[in-house]
Design a protein around this motif. Sequence first.
Motif, PDB file in Angstrom:
ATOM      1  N   LEU A 214      39.612  45.521  38.981  1.00  0.00           N
ATOM      2  CA  LEU A 214      39.448  44.097  39.270  1.00  0.00           C
ATOM      3  C   LEU A 214      40.525  43.568  40.219  1.00  0.00           C
ATOM      4  CD1 LEU A 214      38.509  43.019  35.633  1.00  0.00           C
ATOM      5  CD2 LEU A 214      36.960  43.248  37.578  1.00  0.00           C
ATOM      6  N   GLY A 215      41.403  44.428  40.682  1.00  0.00           N
ATOM      7  CA  GLY A 215      42.362  44.046  41.719  1.00  0.00           C
ATOM      8  C   GLY A 215      43.698  43.551  41.210  1.00  0.00           C
ATOM      9  N   ARG A 216      43.907  43.577  39.883  1.00  0.00           N
ATOM     10  CA  ARG A 216      45.110  42.953  39.338  1.00  0.00           C
ATOM     11  C   ARG A 216      46.398  43.688  39.713  1.00  0.00           C
ATOM     12  NH1 ARG A 216      48.465  42.076  34.863  1.00  0.00           N
ATOM     13  NH2 ARG A 216      48.346  39.975  33.967  1.00  0.00           N
ATOM     14  N   GLU A 217      46.306  44.980  39.970  1.00  0.00           N
ATOM     15  CA  GLU A 217      47.490  45.773  40.308  1.00  0.00           C
ATOM     16  C   GLU A 217      47.594  46.041  41.805  1.00  0.00           C
ATOM     17  OE1 GLU A 217      50.050  47.180  38.408  1.00  0.00           O
ATOM     18  OE2 GLU A 217      49.362  45.848  36.823  1.00  0.00           O
ATOM     19  N   ALA A 218      46.832  45.299  42.602  1.00  0.00           N
ATOM     20  CA  ALA A 218      46.669  45.628  44.025  1.00  0.00           C
ATOM     21  C   ALA A 218      47.984  45.752  44.778  1.00  0.00           C
ATOM     22  CB  ALA A 218      45.794  44.580  44.701  1.00  0.00           C
ATOM     23  N   ALA A 219      48.946  44.912  44.460  1.00  0.00           N
ATOM     24  CA  ALA A 219      50.159  44.870  45.277  1.00  0.00           C
ATOM     25  C   ALA A 219      51.144  45.987  44.944  1.00  0.00           C
ATOM     26  CB  ALA A 219      50.850  43.530  45.100  1.00  0.00           C
ATOM     27  N   ALA A 220      51.007  46.595  43.786  1.00  0.00           N
ATOM     28  CA  ALA A 220      52.000  47.592  43.391  1.00  0.00           C
ATOM     29  C   ALA A 220      51.323  48.936  43.108  1.00  0.00           C
ATOM     30  CB  ALA A 220      52.760  47.085  42.179  1.00  0.00           C
ATOM     31  N   ALA A 221      50.841  49.127  41.873  1.00  0.00           N
ATOM     32  CA  ALA A 221      50.248  50.423  41.504  1.00  0.00           C
ATOM     33  C   ALA A 221      48.936  50.679  42.225  1.00  0.00           C
ATOM     34  CB  ALA A 221      50.052  50.493  39.994  1.00  0.00           C
ATOM     35  N   GLY A 222      48.314  49.641  42.777  1.00  0.00           N
ATOM     36  CA  GLY A 222      47.142  49.839  43.620  1.00  0.00           C
ATOM     37  C   GLY A 222      45.828  49.483  42.949  1.00  0.00           C
ATOM     38  N   GLU A 223      44.753  49.804  43.659  1.00  0.00           N
ATOM     39  CA  GLU A 223      43.415  49.466  43.164  1.00  0.00           C
ATOM     40  C   GLU A 223      42.698  50.751  42.743  1.00  0.00           C
ATOM     41  OE1 GLU A 223      41.821  46.917  46.326  1.00  0.00           O
ATOM     42  OE2 GLU A 223      42.579  45.223  45.176  1.00  0.00           O
TER      43      GLU A 223
ATOM     44  N   ASP B  40      46.614  55.165  46.542  1.00  0.00           N
ATOM     45  CA  ASP B  40      46.633  54.041  45.603  1.00  0.00           C
ATOM     46  C   ASP B  40      45.228  53.559  45.239  1.00  0.00           C
ATOM     47  OD1 ASP B  40      46.821  52.988  48.405  1.00  0.00           O
ATOM     48  OD2 ASP B  40      46.532  51.111  47.337  1.00  0.00           O
TER      49      ASP B  40
ATOM     50  N   ARG C 182      43.011  47.563  37.488  1.00  0.00           N
ATOM     51  CA  ARG C 182      43.000  48.068  38.868  1.00  0.00           C
ATOM     52  C   ARG C 182      41.653  47.794  39.517  1.00  0.00           C
ATOM     53  NH1 ARG C 182      46.254  52.258  40.714  1.00  0.00           N
ATOM     54  NH2 ARG C 182      47.773  52.993  39.239  1.00  0.00           N
TER      55      ARG C 182
END
Lengths: 474, 420
Positions: A262-271, A392, A260
Amino acid sequence: MEDIGRFAINYASSLGATYSEARIQKDTNNTTIIKNGVSQFSGFIRELGIGIRLVINGALGFASTNDLGRDSIAETVLSAASMARVAATTLKKPISLSSSQTRTDSWSVKQKKRLQSVSVEDKLELLFELDKSFRTRRGVKFPARLLSLSEMITDKIFLNSEGTCITSRVPRVALSYMITAYSPTKGTAQRFNKRGETGGWETILTWNLTESISEEAEILSSIIKRGRKPPREELDIVLGSEVVGIVCHESCGHPFEADRILGREAAAAGESFVTVDMLGKRLGSTHVTVIDDPTLPNSYGYYLYDDEGVQAAPRQLIKNGIVNTFLHDRATAADLGIESNGASRSTSYAREPIVRMSNTYMDSGDYSFQELIEPISKGIYINSFMEWNIDDRRFNQRYVGLEAYFIRKGELTHIIRNPVIEITTSGLFTSVDAVAKDISFSAATCGKGDPQQGAPVWTGGPSIRLRKVRLGGS
Amino acid sequence: MAATCVTEDAKLIRFTNNHIIVTQAWRSSVVSVMVAVKKRVAIGSIEDLSRSSIKDSVNYLVKIAKSTKPNRDYISLPRGPFKYTAQKLNPDSIQGSSLVWYVRDAIESAISSGAERVAGALAFKNIETELATSSSTSGHDSLSSLEISVRAFASDEASGQASSCARLEKDFHPEQAGQAAATVAREALNPVDGKSGVYDVVLGPNVFANLLNDVMFAASAFNIDSGLSFMTSKLGKRVASSNLTLIDDGTLDDGLNSRAFDDEGVPTTRTTVVENGILRSYLHNTSTAKKFKTSSTANAGWIVPQPWNIVVEGGDLHEEEMLKELGDGIYMTNNWYTRFQDYRSGDFSSVCRDGLFRVKGGEITESLKGLRISDNLPRILQNIAAMSRSRKWVKWWEVEIPTLTPSVIVRNVRLTRSTK
């Protein structure tokens, strides 16, 4: 089965993969559900398949199948490789994985009474017995009752192209219930709760279910009959273990997941509101130490090696109020130039491993519960919750109390209904001025990933005291 | 006895910080079997599809069923054969490389529209369903879908989310999703803390679709019985303003979750759940229908009736008239984490996410952050004042059931924020 995994890894290498892993996973889940005193169904889910993850030309690819024939596995490896190869043409930076010690090991959780030895009749008898606790009390009825009992066994074989080979077996049991209490004059109140541990049937016998569920019924009827409106002014708040557990999970565990950050979940679970340069900085009072520990015996989120074959260990996320470490898999660890701390989990052969919590809790302190509330002239104690959510970036959260009491001059007085804590993460952790010794845990299923993966976890902690908080919700 | 075999062939690409982070592909065939022995019900699902495995599993299911207690609500499966309408849209076959290019289109479109960072997921699924029951019913169905969800960031605190989903490649527009997400993100720059209060609001399609998923959950007859619904005992009564007509439709050509038949083999249909604000029907399988003295709405689930595609009839306003009609209030483009304190009363909260705007005099005046809806779902349905004429399909991480919905104006919605 191990030879199937080796075949997949060897084939991936022959296609040019610089790293590959195979996870053969079998999940057996038996569930019995009753609703309003009537059996709904008993049944099972049996999953068995192989998940293959590889790095090719610097791109990460994952593919899975439940056809364990060699042709199918070869096709699956090829599918992962060919999609990753195309994706590699768009990469700005190749993925790298932190180094990891090569391991060969086998581990399991022992069952004193095997789950398979318990008949459907015995499980139903337990559920019906518990359901009887919800008889009418003081005019409060329980018109809707859903009880579910599940036992699960997960068998895994993990192999990677670096020579690691780990086999494991984890049995789990879980009981959950959703209860509606109703009074014609006072309306409804609802309670969802879940118990869960790793182990055999013997674990259920340690839960004192008849007593604790009877207590739940009593509390729900008291909330309905006697609950009063919460106060409006700024006051002190004592949170019980169940609430502290969800706080640690939502407001520390999730924002400390490095993927999170590092931005990997940005589109769903969030940052995350947490950034890498916050390491070593203060986030809470000195009383706050939050730990994520997969190795807690009997815990619902127990494991000894993660799904990248990295040995598990406790992680002190917040240490005496200071941001101490994040949860890592091998990719996020490599980005930060460190080694993985073994937080990579997958819930099925068909899902990629991602950064997850295990058992997240606040470390205990020195106070007794009585010492926590003694100096409070006006406050509330929240022992359980129903509604909760958080933004998020994991900074603005809300917990609505279910079982809650007013505190006046150091004593619990009357029940209050639906007190709302709406607070920032830093506001919450910096308000903690005392932590009790009375640590306990709740079972939960944590959702994350795309597709969603529901991972078994414990949340927990002791009772804690927050100073000078105004209740929210209006 | 009923059995389904569902074969899923899916590909998914996740991207973040403007590049692909992982590609995924999964293929599975799962057989699910329901047996009932004198109203004693057992359900199993298996992935080892050898004949011996299936035989052993069915034997075990029968053994379990005999051991369990009767489910007095269970009714025998409907007797077939039924005639099914074949899906009009043949599934596309799409290569993984095409999906990668779609992702690239979405990212480039968002960046050229002002995004600094772009994240998201693109999925292609092809699902084949076979069904057979002991009541002379059998059928085959197939469905393919393409979905992309794009989240664009103009700064760490300024984001926008948009999606495109379609049954056919020709209707799939990832670049439009990228552009729409970036447009919201750019407008959301420099957000200020929103203030708690009661506001008139415009709920964009993402937000209303999220809430409608919970409304349809509440309309499932199983959840009525389980105390998980605010619609209990409301049939024939007003549950929403007269603006709302809410439909479940399993037959839509462009529905992402359309099915020729439900899990009991009943041909799917179009069910009006709420008509001009009046609750007309719950969602039923055969057993719940019998209990509620009505007919199945072809929404089985062997135990829990489920919606297929959620459809809201459009309103009168052009999209560009919505803010003008709102006048003074808040415009929400997205939300997440909807949770209930009490499913029976409908008391809930949900966190605003991505573009959130203060509107004055029908114009956006500033970007906001830090607010959540803290209200009651039945009250929100009752307070719907207007709807846009145009509608949009929504399906993403927080909207599980595909939903075709307009934007709506809701009066007097309570919004709250952190107190410390």
